[in-house]
Design a protein around this motif. Structure first.
Motif, mmCIF file in Angstrom:
data_model
loop_
_atom_site.group_PDB
_atom_site.id
_atom_site.type_symbol
_atom_site.label_atom_id
_atom_site.label_comp_id
_atom_site.label_asym_id
_atom_site.label_seq_id
_atom_site.Cartn_x
_atom_site.Cartn_y
_atom_site.Cartn_z
ATOM 1 N N VAL A 33 19.588 16.240 32.556
ATOM 2 C CA VAL A 33 20.367 14.910 32.778
ATOM 3 C C VAL A 33 20.914 15.410 33.984
ATOM 4 O O VAL A 33 21.007 14.451 35.355
ATOM 5 C CB VAL A 33 20.985 15.333 31.357
ATOM 6 C CG1 VAL A 33 22.238 14.305 32.265
ATOM 7 C CG2 VAL A 33 20.293 14.455 30.307
ATOM 8 N N GLN A 87 15.406 11.905 30.847
ATOM 9 C CA GLN A 87 15.662 11.893 33.053
ATOM 10 C C GLN A 87 15.564 9.860 33.217
ATOM 11 O O GLN A 87 16.845 9.662 33.187
ATOM 12 C CB GLN A 87 15.007 12.534 33.693
ATOM 13 C CG GLN A 87 15.029 14.025 33.999
ATOM 14 C CD GLN A 87 15.091 14.693 34.963
ATOM 15 O OE1 GLN A 87 13.952 14.445 35.912
ATOM 16 N NE2 GLN A 87 15.703 15.426 35.018
ATOM 17 N N LYS A 90 18.454 8.046 31.599
ATOM 18 C CA LYS A 90 19.753 8.223 33.003
ATOM 19 C C LYS A 90 19.211 7.134 34.316
ATOM 20 O O LYS A 90 20.576 6.709 34.610
ATOM 21 C CB LYS A 90 20.020 9.956 32.921
ATOM 22 C CG LYS A 90 20.157 10.366 31.738
ATOM 23 C CD LYS A 90 21.838 10.128 32.165
ATOM 24 C CE LYS A 90 22.430 10.608 30.630
ATOM 25 N NZ LYS A 90 23.623 9.892 30.567
ATOM 26 N N GLU A 263 23.631 1.736 39.279
ATOM 27 C CA GLU A 263 24.026 1.937 38.652
ATOM 28 C C GLU A 263 25.171 0.931 38.280
ATOM 29 O O GLU A 263 25.694 0.106 39.146
ATOM 30 C CB GLU A 263 24.387 3.090 38.443
ATOM 31 C CG GLU A 263 23.957 4.602 38.097
ATOM 32 C CD GLU A 263 24.102 5.458 37.556
ATOM 33 O OE1 GLU A 263 24.631 6.352 36.616
ATOM 34 O OE2 GLU A 263 23.613 6.729 38.316
#
Ligand code: S3P
Length: 263
Positions: A33, A87, A90, A263
């Motif tokens: 991560v 991954q 995320k 994000e």
């Protein structure tokens, strides 16, 4: 009785090792991560297949007993697949939605992306077939296109709350704006595009596609022209698939999605 006691002791050792493996696995995943965060920061590609090969070579070098060589390889291939999955979750927590005219490669690219990214693949045409217990061609034949579109709308609505999946859609899904709104909620929409002549070559012998009564690429061009603007307006990303291999197309999809995700 002495034997049973021994078995218990061995099992107890195995249990402690399993606990250790879980703790180490968690530690490894935490690091994976961290790597994902750095990759994002530095705008590095998500996939690094050379690194995976390096890991496999290194861990197999560590193995002392030949008998465990292949199982270790398999174990680490699985671990790396899971790492990739973490991954991706995320870096890209949303859905990847594939749209485009029939024959542009939605199913093939969907399958390949699903394997590369360790994301579940859902094919809306397959969902419809399962729901109705009939093949798409038979639905068109016996119930008509309007009925098919209504079931397609229901299926898309059912998928609205899902996250981190790949959705491969039927070519006409964008004809209903409501579908596009649903698909947009949790997903980036990727339009796979191709030239009519190439599509014609790919699908001319396919009898499973009800709308394929096309006798030439010109007829495909006509229907494509009617839909072109809708595909364009409905999508976040366009990928031209002409003369490209599956691997290159997947890499392009991943890179473009990654670059457009905030994000
Ligand atoms: C359609 C495309 C088909 C299928 C149905 C209608 C369309 O899916 O959903 O035959 O309207 O373009 P594919 O694009 O996967 O062939």
């Amino acid at each position: 009785m002495i034997y049973l006691k021994e078995l218990e002791e061995i099992r107890s050792k195995i249990n402690s090792i399993d606990n250790e493996i879980v703790r180490l696995f968690e530690k490894r995943m935490d690091l994976v991560v961290e790597v994902a965060a750095v990759k994002k920061e530095l705008c590095l590609p998500i996939l690094h297949l050379d690194r995976e090969k390096e890991v496999l070579d290194r861990v197999t070098d560590e193995v002392n007993k030949d008998l465990y060589l292949e199982p270790t390889r398999e174990l680490f291939m699985e671990i790396m697949k899971l790492s990739r999955g973490i991954q991706i979750k995320k870096l890209f927590p949303n859905n990847i939605v594939l749209i485009g005219f029939m024959g542009t490669g939605k199913s093939t690219i969907g399958e390949s992306l699903s394997a590369i990214l360790s994301m579940e693949l859902i094919d809306t045409d397959h969902m419809i077939e399962k729901k109705l217990g009939m093949r798409i061609a038979d639905v068109f034949e016996s119930k008509g296109e309007a009925y098919f579109r209504e079931i397609e709308r229901q299926v898309i609505k059912e998928l609205e709350l899902q996250k981190n999946i790949i959705i491969s859609c039927g070519g006409g899904v964008v004809l209903n704006k409501e579908n596009v709104i649903s698909l947009r909620k949790n997903g980036k929409i990727v339009w796979l595009n191709a030239k009519p002549e190439i599509i014609y070559e790919r699908i001319k012998e396919d009898v499973t596609r009800p709308l394929i009564k096309f006798k030439s690429s010109n007829q495909i061009k006509e229907l494509m022209n009617q839909r072109k603007d809708i595909y364009e307006q409905s999508s976040d990303i366009e990928i031209n698939t002409n003369y490209k291999g599956v691997k290159d197309i997947c890499n392009e999809v991943i890179a473009k999605i990654y670059n457009t995700t905030q994000e």
